[in-house]
Design a protein around this motif. Structure first.
Motif, PDB file in Angstrom:
ATOM      1  N   GLY A  11     -21.610 -46.234  52.019  1.00  0.00           N
ATOM      2  CA  GLY A  11     -20.606 -47.051  52.704  1.00  0.00           C
ATOM      3  C   GLY A  11     -21.023 -47.380  54.111  1.00  0.00           C
ATOM      4  O   GLY A  11     -20.329 -47.074  55.079  1.00  0.00           O
ATOM      5  N   ALA A  16     -21.334 -52.549  52.527  1.00  0.00           N
ATOM      6  CA  ALA A  16     -20.138 -53.364  52.761  1.00  0.00           C
ATOM      7  C   ALA A  16     -20.471 -54.854  52.665  1.00  0.00           C
ATOM      8  O   ALA A  16     -19.674 -55.650  52.154  1.00  0.00           O
ATOM      9  CB  ALA A  16     -19.556 -53.055  54.141  1.00  0.00           C
ATOM     10  N   ASN A  40     -14.380 -45.857  56.758  1.00  0.00           N
ATOM     11  CA  ASN A  40     -14.815 -47.104  56.148  1.00  0.00           C
ATOM     12  C   ASN A  40     -16.129 -47.519  56.809  1.00  0.00           C
ATOM     13  O   ASN A  40     -16.452 -47.054  57.910  1.00  0.00           O
ATOM     14  CB  ASN A  40     -13.750 -48.187  56.362  1.00  0.00           C
ATOM     15  N   GLU A  66      -9.184 -52.335  57.743  1.00  0.00           N
ATOM     16  CA  GLU A  66      -8.700 -51.526  56.608  1.00  0.00           C
ATOM     17  C   GLU A  66      -8.118 -52.399  55.480  1.00  0.00           C
ATOM     18  O   GLU A  66      -8.394 -52.183  54.300  1.00  0.00           O
ATOM     19  CB  GLU A  66      -7.622 -50.574  57.165  1.00  0.00           C
ATOM     20  N   TYR A  69     -10.248 -54.290  52.383  1.00  0.00           N
ATOM     21  CA  TYR A  69     -10.668 -53.660  51.120  1.00  0.00           C
ATOM     22  C   TYR A  69      -9.597 -53.860  50.037  1.00  0.00           C
ATOM     23  O   TYR A  69      -9.914 -54.099  48.881  1.00  0.00           O
ATOM     24  CB  TYR A  69     -10.996 -52.172  51.338  1.00  0.00           C
ATOM     25  N   MET A  76     -12.570 -48.622  47.698  1.00  0.00           N
ATOM     26  CA  MET A  76     -13.334 -47.908  48.733  1.00  0.00           C
ATOM     27  C   MET A  76     -12.994 -46.427  48.682  1.00  0.00           C
ATOM     28  O   MET A  76     -11.838 -46.044  48.854  1.00  0.00           O
ATOM     29  CB  MET A  76     -12.965 -48.494  50.104  1.00  0.00           C
ATOM     30  N   THR A  78     -13.926 -42.960  50.596  1.00  0.00           N
ATOM     31  CA  THR A  78     -14.649 -42.354  51.722  1.00  0.00           C
ATOM     32  C   THR A  78     -14.722 -40.842  51.529  1.00  0.00           C
ATOM     33  O   THR A  78     -13.964 -40.263  50.747  1.00  0.00           O
ATOM     34  CB  THR A  78     -13.942 -42.657  53.055  1.00  0.00           C
TER      35      THR A  78
END
Ligand SMILES: Cc1cc2nc3c(=O)[nH]c(=O)nc-3n(C[C@H](O)[C@H](O)[C@H](O)COP(=O)(O)OP(=O)(O)OC[C@H]3O[C@@H](n4cnc5c(N)ncnc54)[C@H](O)[C@@H]3O)c2cc1C
Length: 405
Positions: A11, A16, A40, A66, A69, A76, A78
């Motif tokens: 990530g 991305a 992120n 945020e 996504y 996503m 994390t």
């Protein structure tokens, strides 16, 4: 018919960007993006520049807000490491298995560690993550500390400039004779050394670090083959290694990173790699190149996204990077493997540090660096891309526009 969707491991900026490119190309299947860090995807250049110096806040480092996504339906995850790459399936650290049609490995790079006595002492820092940047800033922001940088590469020198900006005493130590001589050559490396010396940095070069001394439970000095340098804080910046563990365990071909072709395909079917971790074949120069740069993460992320979407796209961008140190800003474009043995010629005022350097192989420009001269990078790239002979006298003549050389 594809059904399992895309998995992106890593990530960071490359991962991305690939996810964004997939959606921009109309891919509407499932996209999983797995990142081991608790954030992120974010960009790292500000960690040694605007974010480190406090000029910009934390929000400025994230690749997307945020909400992006959710809007783009990117799943996503994390704080979750992918630990095993199998045949069209990955396994997460927690044991969950996620099948895929196509996979991108964008696991980035990890700072090389200095393995000498005392190297685990508190007060010794490395810089890769947001947390690393914040921890170091906490130590330096009040000024008045004796800071020793081990290594005189890009990140070390940017941080040295920032540490001086906070009013610390700064020494740079390393085995090399001239900082940045590897990427830039002796003359331009010396320019960076002088820039730092004029801003109060002391260099202890051609010097090897043997260990660290401690006092009161934290680092107190750097032991070298030329004596001990007192230190309240140490920053080790001796390069980074591509994070190939997952690919290596899965049997992918590794050679200075994950070896990929011009479409960023690895040796395994339906598996691609991009960003710092990928050693990609460059169709223009006919050889592989691995670049640890922001622009490379974006450009290769885009090509990887296109390849994952099934398009026939080649990764043929000219490598680009930039740095900001004190009042010097520069952009570099070019093919590092072709600059070996190249002659460097200059357009502009080197004493004022306002010039463009060109790396020449015969009459061809293979790289260019604009220092405190702006809005010329595209023209420099055009000269490199054209690959045609140019007259040196016209190239260095400021009265002739670069577009007319
Ligand atoms: C302090 C700093 C300053 C920099 N400044 C500049 C600059 O001025 N100019 C420039 O051009 N470049 C700069 N760079 C380099 C640039 O930031 C990198 O080239 C870029 O971050 C590479 O992006 P990436 O997505 O390939 O890798 P990364 O940004 O490293 O992202 C990879 C991510 O994958 C995660 N990961 C790894 N393994 C796994 C796994 N198995 N499962 C899940 N996740 C995993 C990692 O934790 C990481 O978050 C700088 C780098 C640093 C550290």
């Amino acid at each position: 018919m594809a059904t399992n969707g895309i998995v992106i491991v890593g990530g960071g900026l490359a991962g991305a960007t690939a996810a964004e490119e997939l959606r921009d190309r109309g891919y509407d299947g499932v996209i999983h993006l797995f990142g081991a860090e608790p954030h992120n995807p974010y960009i790292r250049p500000p960690l040694s520049k605007e974010y480190f110096t406090g000029k910009d806040g934390r929000d400025s480092v994230f690749v997307h807000p945020e909400t992006w996504y959710r809007e783009k339906k990117i799943v996503m995850t994390t704080g979750e490491r992918v630990t095993i790459l199998g045949d069209h399936v990955v396994t997460l650290a927690g044991g969950r298995e996620v099948p895929f049609d196509r996979l991108l490995i964008a696991t980035g790079a990890t700072p090389r560690r200095l393995d000498v006595p005392g190297s685990g002492a508190p007060g010794i820092h490395y810089l890769r993550t947001i947390e690393n940047s914040e921890a170091l800033r906490d130590e330096l922001a009040d000024g008045g500390r004796q800071v020793v940088f081990v290594g005189s590469g890009w990140i070390g020198l940017e941080l040295a400039a920032a540490a001086r900006g906070y009013g610390n005493d700064v020494t740079v130590v390393g085995p090399e004779k001239i900082p940045l001589a590897g990427p830039l050559g002796d003359e331009l490396g010396t320019m960076f050394r002088e820039l730092h010396e004029q801003n109060g940095v002391t260099f202890r070069l051609e010097t090897n670090v043997l260990g660290f001394t401690q006092s009161d439970g934290r680092v107190s000095g750097v032991e070298t083959d030329a004596g001990t340098i007192p230190a309240d804080v140490v920053v080790v910046g001796i390069g980074a290694a591509p994070d190939t563990a997952l690919a290596e365990a899965a049997g992918l071909t590794i050679d200075n990173g994950i070896l990929v072709d011009e479409h960023l395909a690895t040796s395994a079917p339906d598996v691609f790699a991009a960003g710092d971790v990928a050693n990609a074949f460059h169709p223009v120069i006919g050889q592989h190149m691995r670049n640890e740069h922001w622009a490379n993460a974006i450009a290769s992320g885009k090509v990887a996204g296109a390849s994952l979407a099934g398009a026939d796209v080649s990764f043929d961008d000219i490598p680009y990077f930039y740095t900001d140190q004190y009042d010097l800003g520069m952009e570099y474009s070019g093919y590092p493997p072709l600059t070996e043995g190249a002659e460097v010629i200059y357009r502009g005022d080197r004493l004022k540090r306002e010039f463009i350097a060109f790396w020449m192989q015969g009459d061809r420009v293979v790289a260019g660096m604009n220092v405190n001269v702006w809005d010329v990078n595209e023209d420099v790239q055009k000269l490199i891309r054209a690959g045609r002979p140019v007259e040196r006298a016209r190239l260095v003549d400021e009265s002739i526009a670069l577009t007319a050389v």
